[in-house]
Motif scaffolding. Structure first.
Motif, PDB file in Angstrom:
ATOM      1  N   VAL A  75       6.446  -1.380 -17.169  1.00  0.00           N
ATOM      2  CA  VAL A  75       6.094  -1.724 -15.789  1.00  0.00           C
ATOM      3  C   VAL A  75       4.582  -1.880 -15.662  1.00  0.00           C
ATOM      4  N   CYS A  76       3.840  -0.945 -16.257  1.00  0.00           N
ATOM      5  CA  CYS A  76       2.377  -0.982 -16.226  1.00  0.00           C
ATOM      6  C   CYS A  76       1.853  -0.705 -17.632  1.00  0.00           C
ATOM      7  N   ASN A  94       4.777  -5.656 -13.367  1.00  0.00           N
ATOM      8  CA  ASN A  94       6.235  -5.692 -13.391  1.00  0.00           C
ATOM      9  C   ASN A  94       6.849  -4.659 -12.446  1.00  0.00           C
ATOM     10  N   LEU A  95       6.260  -4.511 -11.269  1.00  0.00           N
ATOM     11  CA  LEU A  95       6.821  -3.567 -10.298  1.00  0.00           C
ATOM     12  C   LEU A  95       8.120  -4.089  -9.698  1.00  0.00           C
ATOM     13  N   GLY A  96       8.293  -5.398  -9.715  1.00  0.00           N
ATOM     14  CA  GLY A  96       9.554  -5.957  -9.233  1.00  0.00           C
ATOM     15  C   GLY A  96       9.425  -6.987  -8.133  1.00  0.00           C
ATOM     16  N   ASP A  97       8.214  -7.161  -7.599  1.00  0.00           N
ATOM     17  CA  ASP A  97       8.049  -8.136  -6.512  1.00  0.00           C
ATOM     18  C   ASP A  97       7.336  -9.401  -6.972  1.00  0.00           C
ATOM     19  N   THR A 157      11.894  -3.546  -2.803  1.00  0.00           N
ATOM     20  CA  THR A 157      10.747  -4.424  -3.066  1.00  0.00           C
ATOM     21  C   THR A 157      10.181  -4.180  -4.463  1.00  0.00           C
ATOM     22  N   TRP A 158       9.883  -2.914  -4.756  1.00  0.00           N
ATOM     23  CA  TRP A 158       9.433  -2.543  -6.095  1.00  0.00           C
ATOM     24  C   TRP A 158      10.645  -2.024  -6.855  1.00  0.00           C
ATOM     25  N   ILE A 259      -2.921   2.746   4.004  1.00  0.00           N
ATOM     26  CA  ILE A 259      -1.799   3.390   3.332  1.00  0.00           C
ATOM     27  C   ILE A 259      -1.919   3.020   1.854  1.00  0.00           C
ATOM     28  N   ARG A 260      -2.233   4.003   1.007  1.00  0.00           N
ATOM     29  CA  ARG A 260      -2.478   3.741  -0.419  1.00  0.00           C
ATOM     30  C   ARG A 260      -1.349   4.375  -1.248  1.00  0.00           C
ATOM     31  N   PRO A 261      -0.517   3.554  -1.904  1.00  0.00           N
ATOM     32  CA  PRO A 261       0.683   4.071  -2.587  1.00  0.00           C
ATOM     33  C   PRO A 261       0.373   4.839  -3.879  1.00  0.00           C
ATOM     34  N   VAL A 262       1.186   5.862  -4.115  1.00  0.00           N
ATOM     35  CA  VAL A 262       1.205   6.575  -5.395  1.00  0.00           C
ATOM     36  C   VAL A 262       2.592   6.388  -6.001  1.00  0.00           C
ATOM     37  N   ILE A 263       2.641   5.927  -7.253  1.00  0.00           N
ATOM     38  CA  ILE A 263       3.921   5.743  -7.940  1.00  0.00           C
ATOM     39  C   ILE A 263       3.990   6.660  -9.147  1.00  0.00           C
TER      40      ILE A 263
END
Length: 267
Positions: A75-76, A94-97, A157-158, A259-263
């Motif tokens: 993915v990363c 490659n998160l999916g979107d 989405t992801w 809004i800052r995402p954490v995965i």
């Protein structure tokens, strides 16, 4: 005459033994066919699945991150020689979107073979719901981020990121990302005296150890982003610019900021 009788008896006994052997052999064949074969196939299938998962884990390239331990497609990825160090850059294509993003390592997720990454910019902006008040007057801080998390990317989405689910007593069901915790930000910047309860205090984050946390922090209409941590007095902990300083600060929960995402991905 007696000799003939003995021969007949011997022949009869031999025939009976052969019949018994044939019956036993038939029984074993039937047992294999209707009982052991099914169990063998199940066990064989289980062994194949376990073997495949182990092979996938071995196939994971150091520096690449995957949806989970059994995933084959990265993915990363990074070219860094210290791939899991805080602040290491990851390119996530490659998160999916179908889009490309830049992330940084926020921390190892409890050293369990996974890594937490934080995006280098805000995914969106929103307000942080004020913590609700229970009947006894005690603030339920866990309900504070409810409005903010609605603006995070969902698993629809992801698609190549696993659902967060329950995290730190906050329900992220259906979401592929979460908000960073104020304690994670403080730890990344080597702030040793952070207290989420002390809303009257701000913490300097200008250490070079965590400069990645304020990438693209300045927007035309707002200056910072929310954590998931609430403070007393209906405030929310944020990373923001204040008088040209980068601070971990408790601000009014009603402000519209980033809004800052954490995965979380597997090594």
């Amino acid at each position: 005459m007696e000799k003939n009788d003995k021969k007949i008896k011997t022949a009869y006994a031999t025939i009976m033994i052969l019949i018994a052997v044939i019956i036993v052999l038939c029984g074993l064949v039937l047992y294999d066919k209707f009982f052991k074969v099914e169990n063998y196939e199940v066990n064989k299938s289980d062994k194949k699945n376990i073997q495949k998962e182990e092979e996938n884990i071995k196939m994971h390239k150091e520096g690449n991150l995957y949806k989970d331990a059994s995933s084959e497609e990265e993915v990363c990825k990074t070219n860094s020689k210290s791939p899991y160090k805080k602040g290491t850059i990851y390119n996530c294509n490659n998160l999916g979107d179908g889009k490309s993003y830049k992330f940084y390592v926020l921390n190892d997720a409890e050293d369990d073979g996974r890594v937490n990454l934080i995006m280098d910019r805000d995914y969106s902006s929103a307000s942080f719901s004020e913590p609700s008040t229970e009947e006894d007057g005690i603030e339920n801080a866990n309900l504070g981020p409810l409005n903010a998390i609605k603006h995070l990317p969902k698993t629809s989405t992801w698609t190549n990121v696993s659902e967060v689910g329950m995290f730190n007593n906050i329900n992220y069901s259906g979401y592929a990302a979460r908000l960073p915790m104020a304690s994670e930000v403080a730890a990344s910047c080597l702030v040793t005296n952070f207290s989420s309860l002390d809303a009257a205090k701000s913490y300097d984050l200008t250490s070079s150890n965590c400069s990645y946390l304020w990438d693209n922090i300045q927007n035309e209409s707002y200056f910072g982003y929310y954590t998931s941590t609430t403070a007393s007095g209906k405030l929310a902990w944020t990373v923001d610019i204040n008088a040209s300083s980068i601070l971990l600060d408790a601000r009014n929960a009603g402000f519209v900021i980033g809004i800052r995402p954490v995965i979380t991905l597997s090594k």
